[in-house]
Motif scaffolding. Sequence first.
Motif, PDB file in Angstrom:
ATOM      1  N   CYS A   6       2.182  -1.559  -0.424  1.00  0.00           N
ATOM      2  CA  CYS A   6       1.903  -2.797  -1.168  1.00  0.00           C
ATOM      3  C   CYS A   6       1.515  -2.494  -2.615  1.00  0.00           C
ATOM      4  O   CYS A   6       1.983  -3.164  -3.544  1.00  0.00           O
ATOM      5  CB  CYS A   6       0.806  -3.600  -0.468  1.00  0.00           C
ATOM      6  SG  CYS A   6       1.354  -4.337   1.074  1.00  0.00           S
ATOM      7  N   LEU A  55       5.545  -1.431  -9.135  1.00  0.00           N
ATOM      8  CA  LEU A  55       6.952  -1.631  -9.471  1.00  0.00           C
ATOM      9  C   LEU A  55       7.165  -2.976 -10.154  1.00  0.00           C
ATOM     10  O   LEU A  55       7.921  -3.073 -11.133  1.00  0.00           O
ATOM     11  CB  LEU A  55       7.812  -1.535  -8.214  1.00  0.00           C
ATOM     12  CG  LEU A  55       9.310  -1.725  -8.394  1.00  0.00           C
ATOM     13  CD1 LEU A  55       9.883  -0.614  -9.261  1.00  0.00           C
ATOM     14  CD2 LEU A  55       9.994  -1.749  -7.042  1.00  0.00           C
ATOM     15  N   ALA A  56       6.494  -4.016  -9.688  1.00  0.00           N
ATOM     16  CA  ALA A  56       6.604  -5.336 -10.322  1.00  0.00           C
ATOM     17  C   ALA A  56       6.079  -5.305 -11.747  1.00  0.00           C
ATOM     18  O   ALA A  56       6.659  -5.925 -12.653  1.00  0.00           O
ATOM     19  CB  ALA A  56       5.862  -6.384  -9.490  1.00  0.00           C
ATOM     20  N   MET A  91       8.686  -3.512 -13.837  1.00  0.00           N
ATOM     21  CA  MET A  91       9.846  -4.377 -14.054  1.00  0.00           C
ATOM     22  C   MET A  91       9.539  -5.457 -15.097  1.00  0.00           C
ATOM     23  O   MET A  91      10.388  -5.778 -15.939  1.00  0.00           O
ATOM     24  CB  MET A  91      10.288  -5.011 -12.738  1.00  0.00           C
ATOM     25  CG  MET A  91      10.947  -4.036 -11.791  1.00  0.00           C
ATOM     26  SD  MET A  91      11.321  -4.728 -10.179  1.00  0.00           S
ATOM     27  CE  MET A  91      12.475  -5.995 -10.604  1.00  0.00           C
ATOM     28  N   SER A  92       8.331  -6.006 -15.056  1.00  0.00           N
ATOM     29  CA  SER A  92       7.943  -7.016 -16.042  1.00  0.00           C
ATOM     30  C   SER A  92       7.879  -6.418 -17.439  1.00  0.00           C
ATOM     31  O   SER A  92       8.347  -7.028 -18.413  1.00  0.00           O
ATOM     32  CB  SER A  92       6.588  -7.619 -15.676  1.00  0.00           C
ATOM     33  OG  SER A  92       6.652  -8.246 -14.437  1.00  0.00           O
ATOM     34  N   MET A 109       4.530  -1.546  -4.552  1.00  0.00           N
ATOM     35  CA  MET A 109       5.324  -2.715  -4.918  1.00  0.00           C
ATOM     36  C   MET A 109       4.701  -3.459  -6.100  1.00  0.00           C
ATOM     37  O   MET A 109       5.417  -3.960  -6.978  1.00  0.00           O
ATOM     38  CB  MET A 109       5.486  -3.636  -3.706  1.00  0.00           C
ATOM     39  CG  MET A 109       6.373  -3.044  -2.627  1.00  0.00           C
ATOM     40  SD  MET A 109       6.449  -4.037  -1.133  1.00  0.00           S
ATOM     41  CE  MET A 109       7.203  -5.509  -1.730  1.00  0.00           C
ATOM     42  N   VAL A 110       3.384  -3.547  -6.135  1.00  0.00           N
ATOM     43  CA  VAL A 110       2.704  -4.177  -7.279  1.00  0.00           C
ATOM     44  C   VAL A 110       2.986  -3.383  -8.549  1.00  0.00           C
ATOM     45  O   VAL A 110       3.306  -3.951  -9.603  1.00  0.00           O
ATOM     46  CB  VAL A 110       1.186  -4.290  -7.014  1.00  0.00           C
ATOM     47  CG1 VAL A 110       0.429  -4.648  -8.277  1.00  0.00           C
ATOM     48  CG2 VAL A 110       0.913  -5.298  -5.914  1.00  0.00           C
TER      49      VAL A 110
END
Length: 146
Positions: A101, A107-108, A111-112, A104-105
């Motif tokens: 988790c 990675l987000a 990406m932003s 994934m945070v």
Amino acid sequence: FQAIDHTFILIFLLELVFRLALDGRDFCKDIANLFDTILVITGCVDILVVAPIMGNENAAMMRVVRTLKSLRALRLLRTFRFVRGLRLLVKACQCFLPSLCWAMVLLAVFMSIGALVLGNLLLDFSASEVENYEDRQWVWLHYGTS
């Protein structure tokens, strides 16, 4: 379908009676036994009380009852304590899911940041009158709206 449903409720009821007879006072100490008791009582009430009273008049109520009866699938979770491989798999999931988790945070966030940087870099290209209009329109459609 109803015959199969009645058969399974009867089997679960017999299993519950046998476990109650074998465990005695220790039966109520296990939460899984109490959960099984609730499921069996719900099934028996559905067969003996709700079905004869309701008939086919109130289909919405019957759907709710059927949905609640699907909670019986949670009985499978009890098998985890008997099978070593399943216990090990569940323990592994408990260990890696928090890290997954957070990955994934992260990675987000990356990406932003990438989207913001790319948008800022392409802003001059899309606003330039010197560049080809079709290229600027393509860049705006694919990267300018982020």
